[in-house]
Design a protein around this motif. Sequence first.
Motif, PDB file in Angstrom:
ATOM      1  N   THR A  96       0.928  -1.247   0.013  1.00 42.14           N
ATOM      2  CA  THR A  96      -0.011   0.057  -0.197  1.00 42.14           C
ATOM      3  C   THR A  96       0.579   1.105  -0.153  1.00 42.14           C
ATOM      4  O   THR A  96       0.624   2.191  -0.894  1.00 42.14           O
ATOM      5  CB  THR A  96      -0.934  -0.062   1.157  1.00 42.14           C
ATOM      6  OG1 THR A  96      -1.907  -1.318   1.304  1.00 42.14           O
ATOM      7  CG2 THR A  96      -1.716   1.118   1.171  1.00 42.14           C
ATOM      8  N   LYS A  97       1.984   1.329   0.980  1.00 47.66           N
ATOM      9  CA  LYS A  97       2.871   2.418   0.965  1.00 47.66           C
ATOM     10  C   LYS A  97       3.514   2.733  -0.579  1.00 47.66           C
ATOM     11  O   LYS A  97       3.731   4.049  -0.952  1.00 47.66           O
ATOM     12  CB  LYS A  97       4.043   1.992   1.913  1.00 47.66           C
ATOM     13  CG  LYS A  97       4.723   3.337   2.209  1.00 47.66           C
ATOM     14  CD  LYS A  97       5.632   3.198   3.216  1.00 47.66           C
ATOM     15  CE  LYS A  97       6.579   1.844   3.250  1.00 47.66           C
ATOM     16  NZ  LYS A  97       7.569   1.856   4.538  1.00 47.66           N
ATOM     17  N   LEU A  98       3.885   1.490  -1.156  1.00 46.17           N
ATOM     18  CA  LEU A  98       4.614   1.702  -2.493  1.00 46.17           C
ATOM     19  C   LEU A  98       3.495   2.124  -3.508  1.00 46.17           C
ATOM     20  O   LEU A  98       3.930   2.940  -4.397  1.00 46.17           O
ATOM     21  CB  LEU A  98       5.296   0.550  -2.749  1.00 46.17           C
ATOM     22  CG  LEU A  98       6.208   0.687  -4.012  1.00 46.17           C
ATOM     23  CD1 LEU A  98       7.405   1.517  -3.705  1.00 46.17           C
ATOM     24  CD2 LEU A  98       6.796  -0.780  -4.171  1.00 46.17           C
ATOM     25  N   ALA A  99       2.193   1.810  -3.370  1.00 47.66           N
ATOM     26  CA  ALA A  99       1.272   2.177  -4.237  1.00 47.66           C
ATOM     27  C   ALA A  99       0.900   3.629  -4.214  1.00 47.66           C
ATOM     28  O   ALA A  99       0.594   4.219  -5.360  1.00 47.66           O
ATOM     29  CB  ALA A  99      -0.053   1.295  -4.092  1.00 47.66           C
ATOM     30  N   LYS A 100       0.967   3.898  -2.964  1.00 47.45           N
ATOM     31  CA  LYS A 100       0.861   5.593  -2.778  1.00 47.45           C
ATOM     32  C   LYS A 100       1.752   6.342  -3.477  1.00 47.45           C
ATOM     33  O   LYS A 100       1.569   7.309  -4.018  1.00 47.45           O
ATOM     34  CB  LYS A 100       0.761   5.816  -1.274  1.00 47.45           C
ATOM     35  CG  LYS A 100      -0.574   5.231  -0.512  1.00 47.45           C
ATOM     36  CD  LYS A 100      -0.509   5.837   0.748  1.00 47.45           C
ATOM     37  CE  LYS A 100      -2.000   5.125   1.793  1.00 47.45           C
ATOM     38  NZ  LYS A 100      -1.922   5.698   2.941  1.00 47.45           N
ATOM     39  N   LEU A 101       3.014   6.160  -3.257  1.00 45.62           N
ATOM     40  CA  LEU A 101       4.123   6.544  -4.215  1.00 45.62           C
ATOM     41  C   LEU A 101       3.908   6.408  -5.571  1.00 45.62           C
ATOM     42  O   LEU A 101       4.250   7.579  -6.168  1.00 45.62           O
ATOM     43  CB  LEU A 101       5.326   5.889  -3.718  1.00 45.62           C
ATOM     44  CG  LEU A 101       5.930   6.307  -2.331  1.00 45.62           C
ATOM     45  CD1 LEU A 101       7.247   5.646  -1.862  1.00 45.62           C
ATOM     46  CD2 LEU A 101       5.966   7.780  -1.842  1.00 45.62           C
ATOM     47  N   HIS A 102       3.395   5.362  -5.939  1.00 50.66           N
ATOM     48  CA  HIS A 102       3.164   5.295  -7.623  1.00 50.66           C
ATOM     49  C   HIS A 102       2.207   6.143  -7.999  1.00 50.66           C
ATOM     50  O   HIS A 102       2.410   6.833  -8.716  1.00 50.66           O
ATOM     51  CB  HIS A 102       3.081   3.829  -7.816  1.00 50.66           C
ATOM     52  CG  HIS A 102       2.449   3.414  -9.329  1.00 50.66           C
ATOM     53  ND1 HIS A 102       3.247   3.587 -10.101  1.00 50.66           N
ATOM     54  CD2 HIS A 102       1.403   2.972  -9.623  1.00 50.66           C
ATOM     55  CE1 HIS A 102       2.789   3.526 -11.205  1.00 50.66           C
ATOM     56  NE2 HIS A 102       1.509   3.029 -11.023  1.00 50.66           N
ATOM     57  N   TYR A 152       0.957  -5.361  -8.557  1.00 52.02           N
ATOM     58  CA  TYR A 152       0.685  -5.392  -7.059  1.00 52.02           C
ATOM     59  C   TYR A 152       0.766  -3.812  -6.598  1.00 52.02           C
ATOM     60  O   TYR A 152       0.152  -3.259  -5.638  1.00 52.02           O
ATOM     61  CB  TYR A 152       1.551  -5.973  -6.082  1.00 52.02           C
ATOM     62  CG  TYR A 152       2.903  -5.399  -6.246  1.00 52.02           C
ATOM     63  CD1 TYR A 152       3.970  -6.132  -7.268  1.00 52.02           C
ATOM     64  CD2 TYR A 152       3.486  -4.412  -5.522  1.00 52.02           C
ATOM     65  CE1 TYR A 152       5.278  -5.779  -7.207  1.00 52.02           C
ATOM     66  CE2 TYR A 152       4.768  -4.099  -5.609  1.00 52.02           C
ATOM     67  CZ  TYR A 152       5.661  -4.642  -6.707  1.00 52.02           C
ATOM     68  OH  TYR A 152       7.070  -4.248  -6.643  1.00 52.02           O
ATOM     69  N   LEU A 153       1.186  -2.799  -7.550  1.00 52.66           N
ATOM     70  CA  LEU A 153       1.210  -1.449  -7.130  1.00 52.66           C
ATOM     71  C   LEU A 153      -0.155  -0.917  -7.355  1.00 52.66           C
ATOM     72  O   LEU A 153      -0.418   0.394  -7.050  1.00 52.66           O
ATOM     73  CB  LEU A 153       2.396  -0.699  -8.117  1.00 52.66           C
ATOM     74  CG  LEU A 153       3.768  -1.190  -7.703  1.00 52.66           C
ATOM     75  CD1 LEU A 153       4.702  -0.634  -8.747  1.00 52.66           C
ATOM     76  CD2 LEU A 153       4.136  -0.764  -6.340  1.00 52.66           C
ATOM     77  N   SER A 154      -1.062  -1.657  -8.064  1.00 52.94           N
ATOM     78  CA  SER A 154      -2.430  -0.871  -8.276  1.00 52.94           C
ATOM     79  C   SER A 154      -3.262  -0.820  -6.887  1.00 52.94           C
ATOM     80  O   SER A 154      -3.271  -1.836  -6.347  1.00 52.94           O
ATOM     81  CB  SER A 154      -3.067  -1.908  -9.303  1.00 52.94           C
ATOM     82  OG  SER A 154      -4.471  -1.199  -9.486  1.00 52.94           O
ATOM     83  N   ALA A 155      -3.435   0.480  -6.772  1.00 46.07           N
ATOM     84  CA  ALA A 155      -4.541   0.459  -5.521  1.00 46.07           C
ATOM     85  C   ALA A 155      -5.850   0.198  -5.700  1.00 46.07           C
ATOM     86  O   ALA A 155      -6.666   0.173  -4.594  1.00 46.07           O
ATOM     87  CB  ALA A 155      -4.292   2.024  -5.115  1.00 46.07           C
ATOM     88  N   ASN A 156      -6.180   0.072  -6.780  1.00 39.56           N
ATOM     89  CA  ASN A 156      -7.792  -0.104  -7.173  1.00 39.56           C
ATOM     90  C   ASN A 156      -7.828  -1.624  -7.448  1.00 39.56           C
ATOM     91  O   ASN A 156      -8.526  -1.989  -8.590  1.00 39.56           O
ATOM     92  CB  ASN A 156      -8.231   0.601  -8.416  1.00 39.56           C
ATOM     93  CG  ASN A 156      -9.554   0.688  -8.535  1.00 39.56           C
ATOM     94  OD1 ASN A 156     -10.101   0.761  -7.766  1.00 39.56           O
ATOM     95  ND2 ASN A 156      -9.886   1.034  -9.768  1.00 39.56           N
ATOM     96  N   THR A 157      -7.547  -2.383  -6.622  1.00 34.26           N
ATOM     97  CA  THR A 157      -7.621  -3.707  -6.778  1.00 34.26           C
ATOM     98  C   THR A 157      -9.116  -4.266  -6.321  1.00 34.26           C
ATOM     99  O   THR A 157      -9.691  -3.639  -5.831  1.00 34.26           O
ATOM    100  CB  THR A 157      -6.413  -4.440  -5.675  1.00 34.26           C
ATOM    101  OG1 THR A 157      -6.911  -4.254  -4.573  1.00 34.26           O
ATOM    102  CG2 THR A 157      -5.082  -3.985  -5.954  1.00 34.26           C
ATOM    103  N   PRO A 158      -9.416  -5.571  -6.834  1.00 36.44           N
ATOM    104  CA  PRO A 158     -10.760  -6.078  -6.465  1.00 36.44           C
ATOM    105  C   PRO A 158     -10.932  -5.962  -5.036  1.00 36.44           C
ATOM    106  O   PRO A 158     -12.048  -6.097  -4.653  1.00 36.44           O
ATOM    107  CB  PRO A 158     -10.723  -7.446  -7.144  1.00 36.44           C
ATOM    108  CG  PRO A 158      -9.777  -7.289  -8.650  1.00 36.44           C
ATOM    109  CD  PRO A 158      -8.817  -6.356  -7.887  1.00 36.44           C
TER     110      PRO A 158
END
Length: 216
Positions: A96-102, A152-158
């Motif tokens: 989640t932390k990495l996804a926010k940076l992305h 896995y970087l996508s924050a909009n996962t199912p």
Amino acid sequence: MNSNKTGTRCSVQFCKSKTSTRNISFFQYPKDDRLVLWTKNCGTENLTEELSKINSYKVCGDHFVDSMFLNSTTKNRLVFNAIPTIFNDEIMFERTKLAKLHSKADVDPQYFDDNSKDQSSCSGSIPGTEGLRSHFSGSMNTSDSSNQTPGYLSANTPRKQKLVTEIKSGKQEIKNLKKNIVSLSQQLANYGTVEHFLKLGEKYYHQDYLQLSNPK
């Protein structure tokens, strides 16, 4: 599928399991249709092309539920249709932390250039993100599949969408319950009044009795 070679590490993003520190079984990625699910769940979609050629990456047994093992005691053999589905809170937090940076980089492509000083100090303070700037810069300037952003970087996962829906549904249910509580409270407050008893009398008692109890 089992591997106990010294130094084998789990390929799941942010998983720290390895054979040199734990007595745990490791399993190769499948070569059938399950490969897509394995890489998506494990956050290793960027390895799909490499896995189709050299199957040297492993997934540790921590990521499988008990029903996925043929032998629940030793847990060193998987059923034919096994899928990794367990990822602890630490792994999910780091993702989640990495996804926010992305996500920040996607919104503002100049994020790393305009704030290079701040990002340099930030990357240095977060373990495992030292090469983050070069990674995102490369992803923005090329369409090569090897540099595509892992799933896995996508924050909009199912999974996240399902949680958001459940939270909204829960909030609406709470609102409805609060309305019902207010309505019931008002009804209870009215039950103790003289007017309420007179209405009950008009409904259930003879008119002569009401005249005696409420003379005009």
